[in-house]
Design an enzyme around this catalytic site. Structure first.
Site, PDB file in Angstrom:
ATOM      1  N   SER A  85       0.867  -1.177   0.000  1.00 39.70           N
ATOM      2  CA  SER A  85       0.000   0.000   0.000  1.00 39.70           C
ATOM      3  C   SER A  85       0.904   1.227   0.000  1.00 39.70           C
ATOM      4  O   SER A  85       2.076   1.129   0.400  1.00 39.70           O
ATOM      5  CB  SER A  85      -0.852   0.001   1.285  1.00 39.70           C
ATOM      6  N   TYR A 130      -2.506  -1.365  10.299  1.00 41.65           N
ATOM      7  CA  TYR A 130      -2.477  -1.508   8.833  1.00 41.65           C
ATOM      8  C   TYR A 130      -1.137  -1.010   8.278  1.00 41.65           C
ATOM      9  O   TYR A 130      -0.472  -1.697   7.492  1.00 41.65           O
ATOM     10  CB  TYR A 130      -3.644  -0.719   8.231  1.00 41.65           C
TER      11      TYR A 130
HETATM   12  P1  NAD Z   1     -11.536  -5.776  -0.567  1.00 40.07           P
HETATM   13  O1  NAD Z   1     -12.113  -5.665   0.785  1.00 40.07           O
HETATM   14  O2  NAD Z   1     -12.395  -5.597  -1.754  1.00 40.07           O
HETATM   15  O3  NAD Z   1     -10.779  -7.158  -0.726  1.00 40.07           O
HETATM   16  C1  NAD Z   1     -10.113  -7.815   0.324  1.00 40.07           C
HETATM   17  C2  NAD Z   1     -10.244  -9.297   0.082  1.00 40.07           C
HETATM   18  O4  NAD Z   1      -9.514 -10.016   1.099  1.00 40.07           O
HETATM   19  C3  NAD Z   1     -11.697  -9.787   0.168  1.00 40.07           C
HETATM   20  O5  NAD Z   1     -11.925 -10.708  -0.861  1.00 40.07           O
HETATM   21  C4  NAD Z   1     -11.746 -10.476   1.521  1.00 40.07           C
HETATM   22  O6  NAD Z   1     -12.749 -11.449   1.628  1.00 40.07           O
HETATM   23  C5  NAD Z   1     -10.349 -11.077   1.542  1.00 40.07           C
HETATM   24  N1  NAD Z   1      -9.945 -11.555   2.860  1.00 40.07           N
HETATM   25  C6  NAD Z   1      -9.987 -10.893   4.040  1.00 40.07           C
HETATM   26  N2  NAD Z   1      -9.549 -11.699   5.029  1.00 40.07           N
HETATM   27  C7  NAD Z   1      -9.194 -12.882   4.464  1.00 40.07           C
HETATM   28  C8  NAD Z   1      -8.669 -14.102   4.962  1.00 40.07           C
HETATM   29  N3  NAD Z   1      -8.401 -14.266   6.267  1.00 40.07           N
HETATM   30  N4  NAD Z   1      -8.428 -15.096   4.079  1.00 40.07           N
HETATM   31  C9  NAD Z   1      -8.697 -14.946   2.763  1.00 40.07           C
HETATM   32  N5  NAD Z   1      -9.197 -13.814   2.242  1.00 40.07           N
HETATM   33  C10 NAD Z   1      -9.443 -12.797   3.078  1.00 40.07           C
HETATM   34  O7  NAD Z   1     -10.342  -4.706  -0.591  1.00 40.07           O
HETATM   35  P2  NAD Z   1      -9.246  -4.389  -1.692  1.00 40.07           P
HETATM   36  O8  NAD Z   1      -9.117  -2.927  -1.730  1.00 40.07           O
HETATM   37  O9  NAD Z   1      -9.497  -5.114  -2.946  1.00 40.07           O
HETATM   38  O10 NAD Z   1      -7.946  -4.943  -0.964  1.00 40.07           O
HETATM   39  C11 NAD Z   1      -7.049  -5.851  -1.580  1.00 40.07           C
HETATM   40  C12 NAD Z   1      -5.624  -5.561  -1.100  1.00 40.07           C
HETATM   41  O11 NAD Z   1      -5.221  -4.284  -1.583  1.00 40.07           O
HETATM   42  C13 NAD Z   1      -5.469  -5.514   0.416  1.00 40.07           C
HETATM   43  O12 NAD Z   1      -4.249  -6.137   0.788  1.00 40.07           O
HETATM   44  C14 NAD Z   1      -5.417  -4.029   0.711  1.00 40.07           C
HETATM   45  O13 NAD Z   1      -4.704  -3.740   1.887  1.00 40.07           O
HETATM   46  C15 NAD Z   1      -4.677  -3.538  -0.527  1.00 40.07           C
HETATM   47  N6  NAD Z   1      -4.836  -2.108  -0.774  1.00 40.07           N
HETATM   48  C16 NAD Z   1      -6.040  -1.585  -1.123  1.00 40.07           C
HETATM   49  C17 NAD Z   1      -6.148  -0.221  -1.376  1.00 40.07           C
HETATM   50  C18 NAD Z   1      -7.423   0.441  -1.805  1.00 40.07           C
HETATM   51  O14 NAD Z   1      -7.444   1.672  -1.902  1.00 40.07           O
HETATM   52  N7  NAD Z   1      -8.468  -0.282  -2.089  1.00 40.07           N
HETATM   53  C19 NAD Z   1      -5.023   0.598  -1.223  1.00 40.07           C
HETATM   54  C20 NAD Z   1      -3.813   0.022  -0.853  1.00 40.07           C
HETATM   55  C21 NAD Z   1      -3.733  -1.328  -0.627  1.00 40.07           C
END
Ligand code: NAD
Length: 273
Positions: free
Chosen positions: A158, A171
């Site tokens: 991130s 986080y």
């Molecule tokens: P999201 O909530 O849409 O997706 C997260 C996914 O992780 C979901 O499918 C959820 O069910 C799954 N998950 C959670 N706990 C789990 C577990 N114990 N086992 C298996 N799966 C699990 O959010 P996203 O934005 O798509 O996030 C994906 C990644 O991107 C994350 O690592 C997040 O930190 C990172 N990220 C997102 C953003 C953003 O702006 N959306 C920014 C920086 C980093």
């Protein structure tokens, strides 16, 4: 946004965690459209995982995809997921440990379990998947006909691996740690032709940060943090991940690619400081 496939990943198999939502879904779809077989990992909402898998399989030019339920914090479940991939597709070439969560509190009010859950999913989950991936790469050996690398690991960090984030210490700490996990893998296994890199997304429109974009006021405030003046789409990450998994990026090892519209260029300093 539909991405033109070029089948760079034909004959390879990928595991993408948290692949039924947001960024993971876009990564799995892009990698599948580039010809790889994909394990669509999920923990809740099997229908959504099924839909992602069907989208990939329905498109004749793509690889095959199967959903697999697994909690990435559980060692035996992660091992079962890798076993499924090897039994079904023969091996694993690409690991994208994407699953992540937030549990936000001011630090002085943060319960231990909110700290622990975030570290467990965002850091330990990525460690377990990377470890199982490397074990499989080493067991299987090189396949020069499909890739110049023994295997590819794309950790998802991130912008908060770099930008401190008040109210989100768990986080930010988990994402900061991903840099050292990823770079240590490169140092340790690069000589065996493993490539490990991170993608560090900025603000991407997914369920994890819904309150930051769901109203026009919130979105305007968010855009002030983004020089490119738009929120990112999951496909912005998906297309980069497919390229990073391919031999087109073969000399990239141990790097974090920030995909953030310039957020890490600190736009708050444009007229101040
Ligand atoms: P999201 O909530 O849409 O997706 C997260 C996914 O992780 C979901 O499918 C959820 O069910 C799954 N998950 C959670 N706990 C789990 C577990 N114990 N086992 C298996 N799966 C699990 O959010 P996203 O934005 O798509 O996030 C994906 C990644 O991107 C994350 O690592 C997040 O930190 C990172 N990220 C997102 C953003 C953003 O702006 N959306 C920014 C920086 C980093």
């Amino acid at each position: 946004m539909y991405q033109k496939p070029n089948k760079r990943l034909t004959g390879q198999t990928a595991i993408v965690t948290g692949a039924n939502s947001g960024i993971g879904k876009a990564i799995a779809t892009s990698i599948g459209r580039d010809g790889a077989n994909v394990i669509i990992n999920y923990i809740t909402d099997p229908e959504a995982a099924e839909e992602v898998a069907n989208d990939i399989c329905d498109d004749k030019i793509c690889g095959q995809a199967i959903p697999f339920k697994c909690d990435v914090t559980k060692e035996d479940e992660v091992q079962a997921m890798f076993k499924k991939a090897v039994d079904h597709f023969g091996t694993v070439d690409i690991v994208v440990p994407n699953a992540g969560i937030q549990k936000d509190y001011p630090l002085h009010e943060m319960p231990l379990d909110a700290w622990q859950q975030v570290i467990d999913v965002n850091l330990t989950g990525q460690f377990l998947c990377a470890r199982e991936g490397i074990r499989e790469f080493l067991r299987r050996g090189m396949r020069p006909e499909v890739s110049a690398a023994l295997g590819k690991i794309i950790t998802i960090s991130s912008v908060h691996e770099k930008i401190p984030w008040a109210g989100h210490a768990n986080y930010a700490a988990s994402k900061g740690a991903i840099v050292m996990l990823m770079q240590t893998i490169t140092q340790e296994y690069g000589p065996m032709k493993v490539r490990a890199n991170s993608i560090a997304p900025g603000a991407i429109k997914t369920p994890i940060n819904r309150e930051a974009w769901e109203t026009p006021e919130a979105l305007n405030k968010l855009n002030e943090l983004i020089p490119y003046n738009r929120i990112g789409e999951p496909s912005d990450i998906g297309s980069a991940a497919a390229w990073l998994a391919s031999d087109e990026s073969d000399y990239i090892n141990g790097s974090t690619i920030f995909i953030d519209g310039g957020m890490t260029c600190y736009p708050g300093f444009t007229e101040n400081g």
